[in-house]
Design a protein around this motif. Structure first.
Motif, PDB file in Angstrom:
ATOM      1  N   PHE A 139       0.846  -1.197   0.000  1.00  0.00           N
ATOM      2  CA  PHE A 139       0.000   0.000   0.000  1.00  0.00           C
ATOM      3  C   PHE A 139       0.886   1.254   0.000  1.00  0.00           C
ATOM      4  CE2 PHE A 139      -3.681  -2.490   1.978  1.00  0.00           C
ATOM      5  CZ  PHE A 139      -4.485  -2.386   0.849  1.00  0.00           C
ATOM      6  N   SER A 140       1.752   1.358  -0.983  1.00  0.00           N
ATOM      7  CA  SER A 140       2.570   2.567  -1.133  1.00  0.00           C
ATOM      8  C   SER A 140       1.726   3.636  -1.802  1.00  0.00           C
ATOM      9  CB  SER A 140       3.784   2.261  -1.994  1.00  0.00           C
ATOM     10  OG  SER A 140       3.354   1.906  -3.291  1.00  0.00           O
ATOM     11  N   TYR A 141       2.209   4.881  -1.728  1.00  0.00           N
ATOM     12  CA  TYR A 141       1.498   5.981  -2.400  1.00  0.00           C
ATOM     13  C   TYR A 141       1.420   5.698  -3.894  1.00  0.00           C
ATOM     14  CZ  TYR A 141       0.306  10.705  -3.902  1.00  0.00           C
ATOM     15  OH  TYR A 141      -0.311  11.795  -4.462  1.00  0.00           O
ATOM     16  N   LEU A 144      -1.221   2.882  -4.667  1.00  0.00           N
ATOM     17  CA  LEU A 144      -2.604   3.322  -4.473  1.00  0.00           C
ATOM     18  C   LEU A 144      -2.982   4.293  -5.583  1.00  0.00           C
ATOM     19  CD1 LEU A 144      -4.830   2.715  -2.355  1.00  0.00           C
ATOM     20  CD2 LEU A 144      -4.345   4.950  -1.367  1.00  0.00           C
ATOM     21  N   ASN A 145      -2.025   5.142  -5.966  1.00  0.00           N
ATOM     22  CA  ASN A 145      -2.245   6.102  -7.039  1.00  0.00           C
ATOM     23  C   ASN A 145      -2.501   5.383  -8.370  1.00  0.00           C
ATOM     24  OD1 ASN A 145      -2.309   8.964  -6.994  1.00  0.00           O
ATOM     25  ND2 ASN A 145      -0.608   8.964  -8.430  1.00  0.00           N
ATOM     26  N   PHE A 148      -5.935   4.006  -8.363  1.00  0.00           N
ATOM     27  CA  PHE A 148      -6.853   5.152  -8.532  1.00  0.00           C
ATOM     28  C   PHE A 148      -6.942   5.569 -10.000  1.00  0.00           C
ATOM     29  CE2 PHE A 148      -6.304   9.848  -9.015  1.00  0.00           C
ATOM     30  CZ  PHE A 148      -7.636  10.203  -8.910  1.00  0.00           C
ATOM     31  N   ARG A 149      -5.786   5.641 -10.661  1.00  0.00           N
ATOM     32  CA  ARG A 149      -5.777   6.073 -12.062  1.00  0.00           C
ATOM     33  C   ARG A 149      -6.508   5.087 -12.971  1.00  0.00           C
ATOM     34  NH1 ARG A 149       0.243   8.617 -13.234  1.00  0.00           N
ATOM     35  NH2 ARG A 149       0.160  10.251 -11.672  1.00  0.00           N
ATOM     36  N   ILE A 152     -10.329   5.785 -12.189  1.00  0.00           N
ATOM     37  CA  ILE A 152     -10.840   7.084 -12.647  1.00  0.00           C
ATOM     38  C   ILE A 152     -10.860   7.141 -14.174  1.00  0.00           C
ATOM     39  CG2 ILE A 152      -8.713   8.487 -12.771  1.00  0.00           C
ATOM     40  CD1 ILE A 152     -11.643   9.692 -10.743  1.00  0.00           C
ATOM     41  N   VAL A 180      -9.595   0.140   5.030  1.00  0.00           N
ATOM     42  CA  VAL A 180      -9.110   1.512   5.115  1.00  0.00           C
ATOM     43  C   VAL A 180      -8.751   2.026   3.717  1.00  0.00           C
ATOM     44  CG1 VAL A 180      -7.187   2.877   6.018  1.00  0.00           C
ATOM     45  CG2 VAL A 180      -8.331   1.193   7.471  1.00  0.00           C
ATOM     46  N   TYR A 181      -8.134   1.170   2.927  1.00  0.00           N
ATOM     47  CA  TYR A 181      -7.740   1.547   1.566  1.00  0.00           C
ATOM     48  C   TYR A 181      -8.923   1.467   0.603  1.00  0.00           C
ATOM     49  CZ  TYR A 181      -3.095   1.882   3.407  1.00  0.00           C
ATOM     50  OH  TYR A 181      -2.010   2.296   4.137  1.00  0.00           O
ATOM     51  N   MET A 182      -9.871   0.584   0.919  1.00  0.00           N
ATOM     52  CA  MET A 182     -11.126   0.556   0.160  1.00  0.00           C
ATOM     53  C   MET A 182     -11.814   1.912   0.299  1.00  0.00           C
ATOM     54  SD  MET A 182     -14.550  -1.665   1.086  1.00  0.00           S
ATOM     55  CE  MET A 182     -15.067  -0.589   2.434  1.00  0.00           C
ATOM     56  N   LYS A 183     -11.916   2.434   1.542  1.00  0.00           N
ATOM     57  CA  LYS A 183     -12.558   3.730   1.791  1.00  0.00           C
ATOM     58  C   LYS A 183     -11.804   4.850   1.078  1.00  0.00           C
ATOM     59  CE  LYS A 183     -16.070   2.705   4.270  1.00  0.00           C
ATOM     60  NZ  LYS A 183     -17.439   3.027   3.838  1.00  0.00           N
ATOM     61  N   ALA A 184     -10.462   4.754   1.080  1.00  0.00           N
ATOM     62  CA  ALA A 184      -9.639   5.764   0.421  1.00  0.00           C
ATOM     63  C   ALA A 184      -9.991   5.824  -1.074  1.00  0.00           C
ATOM     64  CB  ALA A 184      -8.158   5.437   0.609  1.00  0.00           C
ATOM     65  N   TYR A 187     -13.547   7.184  -1.788  1.00  0.00           N
ATOM     66  CA  TYR A 187     -13.624   8.641  -1.698  1.00  0.00           C
ATOM     67  C   TYR A 187     -12.954   9.288  -2.913  1.00  0.00           C
ATOM     68  CZ  TYR A 187     -12.986  13.371   0.208  1.00  0.00           C
ATOM     69  OH  TYR A 187     -12.996  14.727   0.401  1.00  0.00           O
ATOM     70  N   ALA A 188     -11.783   8.771  -3.278  1.00  0.00           N
ATOM     71  CA  ALA A 188     -11.046   9.350  -4.411  1.00  0.00           C
ATOM     72  C   ALA A 188     -11.870   9.318  -5.689  1.00  0.00           C
ATOM     73  CB  ALA A 188      -9.722   8.607  -4.616  1.00  0.00           C
TER      74      ALA A 188
ATOM     75  N   PHE B 139       3.122   8.989   2.262  1.00  0.00           N
ATOM     76  CA  PHE B 139       1.951   8.163   2.575  1.00  0.00           C
ATOM     77  C   PHE B 139       2.294   6.685   2.378  1.00  0.00           C
ATOM     78  CE2 PHE B 139      -1.016  11.900   1.688  1.00  0.00           C
ATOM     79  CZ  PHE B 139      -1.414  12.015   3.001  1.00  0.00           C
ATOM     80  N   TYR B 141       2.689   2.741   3.826  1.00  0.00           N
ATOM     81  CA  TYR B 141       1.889   1.922   4.735  1.00  0.00           C
ATOM     82  C   TYR B 141       2.366   2.129   6.166  1.00  0.00           C
ATOM     83  CZ  TYR B 141      -0.367  -2.152   6.803  1.00  0.00           C
ATOM     84  OH  TYR B 141      -1.119  -2.981   7.600  1.00  0.00           O
ATOM     85  N   ARG B 166      -9.615  15.308  -3.136  1.00  0.00           N
ATOM     86  CA  ARG B 166      -9.565  13.905  -3.564  1.00  0.00           C
ATOM     87  C   ARG B 166      -8.285  13.636  -4.365  1.00  0.00           C
ATOM     88  NH1 ARG B 166     -15.265  11.842  -3.614  1.00  0.00           N
ATOM     89  NH2 ARG B 166     -16.436  13.538  -2.719  1.00  0.00           N
ATOM     90  N   LEU B 176      -3.268  11.326  -5.892  1.00  0.00           N
ATOM     91  CA  LEU B 176      -4.162  11.293  -4.732  1.00  0.00           C
ATOM     92  C   LEU B 176      -3.806  12.416  -3.761  1.00  0.00           C
ATOM     93  CD1 LEU B 176      -4.246   7.456  -4.118  1.00  0.00           C
ATOM     94  CD2 LEU B 176      -6.147   8.884  -4.901  1.00  0.00           C
ATOM     95  N   VAL B 180      -8.123  11.729   0.720  1.00  0.00           N
ATOM     96  CA  VAL B 180      -8.204  10.282   0.568  1.00  0.00           C
ATOM     97  C   VAL B 180      -7.643   9.592   1.821  1.00  0.00           C
ATOM     98  CG1 VAL B 180      -7.261   8.380  -0.798  1.00  0.00           C
ATOM     99  CG2 VAL B 180      -8.130  10.430  -1.936  1.00  0.00           C
ATOM    100  N   TYR B 181      -6.546  10.123   2.335  1.00  0.00           N
ATOM    101  CA  TYR B 181      -5.921   9.548   3.532  1.00  0.00           C
ATOM    102  C   TYR B 181      -6.646   9.988   4.805  1.00  0.00           C
ATOM    103  CZ  TYR B 181      -2.483   7.695   0.397  1.00  0.00           C
ATOM    104  OH  TYR B 181      -1.891   6.982  -0.615  1.00  0.00           O
ATOM    105  N   ALA B 184      -9.327   7.510   5.009  1.00  0.00           N
ATOM    106  CA  ALA B 184      -8.747   6.234   5.439  1.00  0.00           C
ATOM    107  C   ALA B 184      -8.629   6.209   6.967  1.00  0.00           C
ATOM    108  CB  ALA B 184      -7.385   6.028   4.786  1.00  0.00           C
ATOM    109  N   TYR B 187     -12.038   6.159   8.809  1.00  0.00           N
ATOM    110  CA  TYR B 187     -12.643   4.823   8.833  1.00  0.00           C
ATOM    111  C   TYR B 187     -11.908   3.917   9.820  1.00  0.00           C
ATOM    112  CZ  TYR B 187     -14.324   0.293   7.103  1.00  0.00           C
ATOM    113  OH  TYR B 187     -14.883  -0.972   6.999  1.00  0.00           O
TER     114      TYR B 187
END
Lengths: 305, 305
Positions: A139-141, A144-145, A148-149, A152, A180-184, A187-188, B139, B141, B166, B176, B180-181, B184, B187
């Motif tokens: 779960f690095s930035y 996750l990015n 997200f891409r 989106i 937690v990452y699902m929620k992230a 939202y994104a 950000f 983990y 977002r 991101l 978003v965090y 996270a 939650y």
């Protein structure tokens, strides 16, 4: 004896143990605490599983574990001393693969390296959905990015989450879980994820099905209920499912999820249990026990073992 | 001429430009696109800022930028060619430090390395709250887990989020953002964060105050409104604040946030703008323009420049 809102006999915990047909156990936090290496077995739990296996109860293991393939995960449990086989264990990844096949979806995976081999046979080219699991250090930035891409960029973004846990306990402390990452990502991208794993009723039903209940028929009966003023089949389902007990350390996903399906739910005071759970405003466990060993002793003693 | 629900004259965009007293500009996505190095100025925006400064309008810059101290951030804008000084720029970090002081809180920081010097004089021992900013690569983990553990260990966990965006656009694509965090951690710990930055009304009011409106008096008038059937002071506030225009690329945080405070809000079709913004179910910009240069030309031409 109490009666429930269906007017049926409803003996509470541990009285309900007399009429049980089967038991479903959560794994992490109930059988063992994860952490360095294989983690450690929770005292008494190896013997407790053995006792359940020797009883006349059906036994299954239902987990939101997504850090390893089912085979590797079960091998670890066996190394810890548990007599468990692959066919008894139900994690979210195989259920997710079935959903992908059914809906013709190709996933972008944000999961733990250990889970990747589970998806070896799955087409992942030009992804049209994202699957997020308990990826931990993955779960690095950047990762996750990337997920997200993909989302989106889709006309109809679809996000699957393998469970929705907030955190779990390892030997060195609490760790953030997949929810937690699902929620992230929700939202994104302003969307709602589809949860595969506990507490999804579909997921619990796949385990009940394997225990001899027939979920497809039951789903059909569920529909019947909408049109039929006398739902005898629904009552029949309810009477059977009430004879299954879920034991877990997660009040919402194990206990609440099981109760939502009509099962009984008992919480252990191991793993991620916190005393505040016993005063939760929305979910009340049918029983709370110190650990799995105590739960199993209570069940078997009620059954005259 | 239209009238609003206060029965007051309400000329829409760009007609409202005639009676404007001041303009607030968002920075990233309006003046420049961030990315490698300093990023790049958006064509026409350097000249547009110059024209506004030469006009009789008050000008302030309101940003949710939290990747650098205010001084370093303004130095970057100046290198890009913008004539901007530190006292004109309002980012969330200084506002957060004021809140910490007021409430006697010691933060655990989950922010970008570049923002850390802003908190040099702040007591961070034995933290009793968490501040999350746009930490980008920070950000990880591990870092998110650390912030979570601080929060979950507090009897009354307090989470401040420096903005709630977002995502934002850099030269190499969407990234991101802090919101978003924030979600996270909300939650994970079952809490609600306090947002410092746009669209928080408190944050916008601190900028209006600096423009010559008096937010403390206004807050008092707001209270009066509850008891007084004839709220002339509130109307006075409304009449003044309507003469301030916010220009941003973020429909919810810039445009919606400004409108919520009674200001006008115009969106530019640069930065994170997406065509779908023009059909948003909840927020409708007072105007939408191709870029800052076009907005400024429309404003100044309405004012007879």
């Amino acid at each position: 004896m109490r009666t429930n809102h269906f007017g049926m006999a409803d003996s509470g915990w541990p009285g309900c143990a007399k009429s049980l047909k089967g038991v479903i156990l959560d794994l992490c936090g109930v059988l063992y605490d994860s952490g360095e290496g294989d983690g450690v077995a929770i005292p008494g739990s190896i013997e407790a599983v053995k006792k359940l296996k020797e009883s006349d109860l059906q036994l299954r293991f239902c987990t939101n574990e997504t850090q390893a393939t089912r085979e590797k995960f079960v091998a670890k449990l066996r190394r810890l001393g548990f007599d468990i086989s692959v066919s008894e264990v139900f994690p979210p990844a195989p259920a997710a693969i079935a959903v992908l096949k059914e809906r013709g979806l190709r996933p972008h995976l944000l999961v733990h390296d250990g889970l990747l081999p589970e998806f070896d046979g799955v087409d992942k080219t030009n992804p049209n959905c994202v699957i997020v699991g308990d990826a931990a250090e993955n779960f690095s930035y950047q990762n996750l990015n990337e997920a997200f891409r993909v989302l989106i960029g889709l006309e109809k973004p679809v996000l699957f989450s393998l469970g929705q846990g907030r955190y779990y306990k390892e030997t060195d402390g609490l760790k953030l879980d997949v929810g937690v990452y699902m929620k992230a990502l929700e939202y994104a991208c302003d969307l709602k994820a589809e949860v595969i794993g506990k507490p999804s009723p579909t997921f619990f039903r796949s385990v009940l099905n394997d225990m001899g209940l027939k979920p497809h028929e039951r789903a059909h009966h569920g529909l019947l209920l909408c049109f039929c003023p006398h739902p005898p089949l629904w009552l029949l389902y309810w009477a059977v499912v009430q004879k299954v007990l879920m034991i877990g350390d997660d009040l919402l996903n194990d206990v609440g999820g099981a109760q939502h399906c009509g099962m009984k739910g008992v919480q252990v005071r191991t793993g991620k249990y916190r005393p505040i759970d016993e005063r939760h405003p929305a979910v009340t466990a049918d029983g709370t026990v110190d650990n799995l060993a105590q739960a199993v002793d209570m069940i078997l003693s009620q059954r005259g073992h």
